[in-house]
Design an enzyme around this catalytic site. Structure first.
Site, PDB file in Angstrom:
ATOM      1  N   CYS A 226       0.825  -1.216   0.000  1.00  0.00           N
ATOM      2  CA  CYS A 226       0.000   0.000   0.000  1.00  0.00           C
ATOM      3  C   CYS A 226       0.856   1.261   0.000  1.00  0.00           C
ATOM      4  O   CYS A 226       0.323   2.364   0.093  1.00  0.00           O
ATOM      5  CB  CYS A 226      -0.938   0.005   1.207  1.00  0.00           C
ATOM      6  SG  CYS A 226      -0.093   0.204   2.795  1.00  0.00           S
TER       7      CYS A 226
ATOM      8  N   CYS B 166       8.477  47.429  30.538  1.00  0.00           N
ATOM      9  CA  CYS B 166       8.432  47.955  31.895  1.00  0.00           C
ATOM     10  C   CYS B 166       8.466  46.832  32.919  1.00  0.00           C
ATOM     11  O   CYS B 166       7.819  45.799  32.753  1.00  0.00           O
ATOM     12  CB  CYS B 166       7.161  48.790  32.071  1.00  0.00           C
ATOM     13  SG  CYS B 166       6.978  49.473  33.729  1.00  0.00           S
TER      14      CYS B 166
END
Length: 514
Positions: free
Chosen positions: A233, A291
């Site tokens: 497959c 900050c």
């Protein structure tokens, strides 16, 4: 459907069998993969109808040699997991013990009078005629309705239905396939025989089903140093662990890598590495701005300094050095996550590139091959070099993908330079080949008046790149399979090896038509 002792295992043979496991025939590149990758197969792909024949042959052999019915032969084979030699050895050594173990009785333990008109069922306790009663070798009588309910329930419970015993709790007599055929409906019978077929592969040690969804092929494995197999497959997998084919990386490394990729603790490590706990509520906080004045969200609202963790209500400065074990831990975690991400991203990207290459090959074979054949006035067989190039790309992407898992777990620092050199050279060669096949081929889908010279140059270039890339990856695979043994040589020998390899690479690069 009627079932007899002779065709007892033929129930599946009438079904439509998709031998390629649902794969597209035009996309079945396995034959060429075998030519490119596998010098010698150590395994056999077996289709479902072939499994049925093997199963039937074993039943016939045991039935003939041991002078038993096929029903009894099947019971024995199921018990011995389809190992005929072991069954025969133990049967001839101690037949009585084996009969008792598997539940094949010579004489019934309950003797129902054949002239008795009314026979009581041992489950529902109703009285029935002789024709409405059935029993196995033990003789315990049950009505066929109760038999149907009992066996159907066992079938619904799973493969254990292949070894059903008599409903009498103290009885060890086995229920054979003749009883299954007599009392079950077709849908339950079909399910039972599906379990029966699969038992031939799943109970043994030399066969495994292809793990690709929808594929009905099995693989019988022989002696080999490698476990990679290629099914009909087109799916390639490791026979040992049933994961995707992963040579040259061993199964243990693959297992650790897959587990790590799925492990939720990696998310926890990210949180630890990239956040700090609020000093008040202890919730993790990620700093997203420059900050250092932080305010915890939600109901907490605590304001603190990101650098030192002190509350801003009494914060003045945090330039004094204080030992911070948590900071060291975060630094280590950040470094580890960065390292893991490096290897994981490249592992994923190569898998993505491999899937794209597989899709491109399918498109070329199903659509573009004919178009190119017409445009270049060449038979399809003369264009096989393009298919070979794509097959090489697909295989190299697979190998390269797993080398990143290998690299992540490579703790020997002395071996890392050689590993990264070989991996880098192979990857560079693959990128050249992939670019040529993917981009430079496009120009030839446009019909031109005199295509021969340009296309012939392209053919030589792509063929050369395919061979060179294969050489790079052969060297890489061999080195990893040998545990990068060249590093164990003296430093002078190792330097000579790398210098020789670089000279070879330079020579190859000049011949790569770039």
């Amino acid at each position: 459907m009627d079932y007899s002792d002779d065709d007892m295992i033929d129930n599946e043979s009438g079904e439509e069998n998709n031998s390629d496991g649902g794969g597209n025939e035009s996309y079945n590149y396995n034959a060429a993969v075998d030519t490119i990758i596998l010098s010698e197969k150590s395994y056999v792909i077996i289709k479902e109808e072939e499994i049925l024949k093997l199963q039937r042959d074993d039943i016939e052999r045991v039935s003939t040699i041991l002078f038993l019915s096929q029903v009894e032969a099947i019971v024995l084979l199921l018990h011995y997991h389809w190992c005929v030699s072991k069954l025969e050895d133990e049967w001839f050594t101690d037949e009585e013990r084996i009969r008792k173990t598997v539940g094949i009785l010579k004489e019934p333990v309950v003797d129902v009078n054949g002239t008795e008109v009314d026979i009581q069922c041992g489950i529902c306790f109703e009285s029935y005629t002789r024709k409405e009663i059935a029993s196995v070798s033990c003789g315990h009588p049950y009505c066929k309705t109760c038999w149907t309910g009992y066996i159907t329930t066992k079938i619904e419970d799973g493969p254990g239905c292949l070894r059903v015993k008599c409903p009498e709790p103290s009885c060890y007599a086995v229920v054979g396939q003749d009883m299954i055929d007599e009392v079950t409906e077709k849908k339950d019978k079909d399910k039972y025989y599906r379990y029966f077929l699969r038992s031939y592969v799943e109970d043994g040690k030399k066969m495994k089903w292809c793990p690709s969804p929808g594929c009905e092929c099995a693989v019988e494995f022989g002696e080999s140093s490698g476990y990679d197999v290629a099914c009909l497959c087109s799916y390639r997998f490791c026979w040992n662990c049933s994961e995707d084919a992963h040579s040259p990386v061993d199964c243990e490394t693959v297992s650790k890598w897959i587990f790590k990729n799925q492990d939720e603790s990696e998310n926890k490590n990210w949180i630890l590495a990239n956040s700090k706990p609020c000093p008040k509520c202890k919730r993790p906080i990620e700093k997203s701005h420059g900050c250092n004045h932080m305010t915890c969200s939600a109901s907490c609202g605590h304001r603190f300094c990101w650098i030192c963790g002190k509350s801003y209500s009494d914060h003045y400065a945090c330039n004094n050095y204080v030992e911070d074990a948590d900071h060291d831990k975060r630094t280590l975690l950040q470094s580890e996550i960065k390292r893991y991400t490096h290897y994981y991203v490249r592992w994923v990207e190569n898998q993505s590139s491999r899937l794209k290459a597989m899709s491109d090959l399918e498109k070329f074979q199903s659509v573009q091959l004919k178009q190119l054949s017409d445009n270049q006035c060449k038979p399809k067989i003369d264009l096989q070099f393009i298919v070979d190039a794509w097959l090489q790309i697909i295989e190299c992407r697979r190998v390269l993908k797993w080398t990143y898992a290998y690299g992540y777990y490579l703790d020997n620092l002395a071996k890392r330079p050689l590993f990264e050199y070989l991996q880098g050279e192979a990857e560079t060669g693959l990128e050249r080949l992939h670019h040529c096949a993917e981009n430079e081929l496009k120009q030839f889908f446009i019909k031109s008046e005199d295509p021969s010279d340009t296309f012939n140059a392209f053919r030589m270039k792509l063929t050369g790149l395919t061979k060179v890339t294969k050489t790079y990856f052969d060297n890489l695979v061999k080195a990893l399979e040998n545990g990068l043994a060249d590093v164990t040589k003296s430093s002078e020998e190792s330097a000579d090896f790398l210098e020789t390899q670089k000279l070879y690479d330079a020579y190859i690069s000049e011949g790569c038509f770039f």
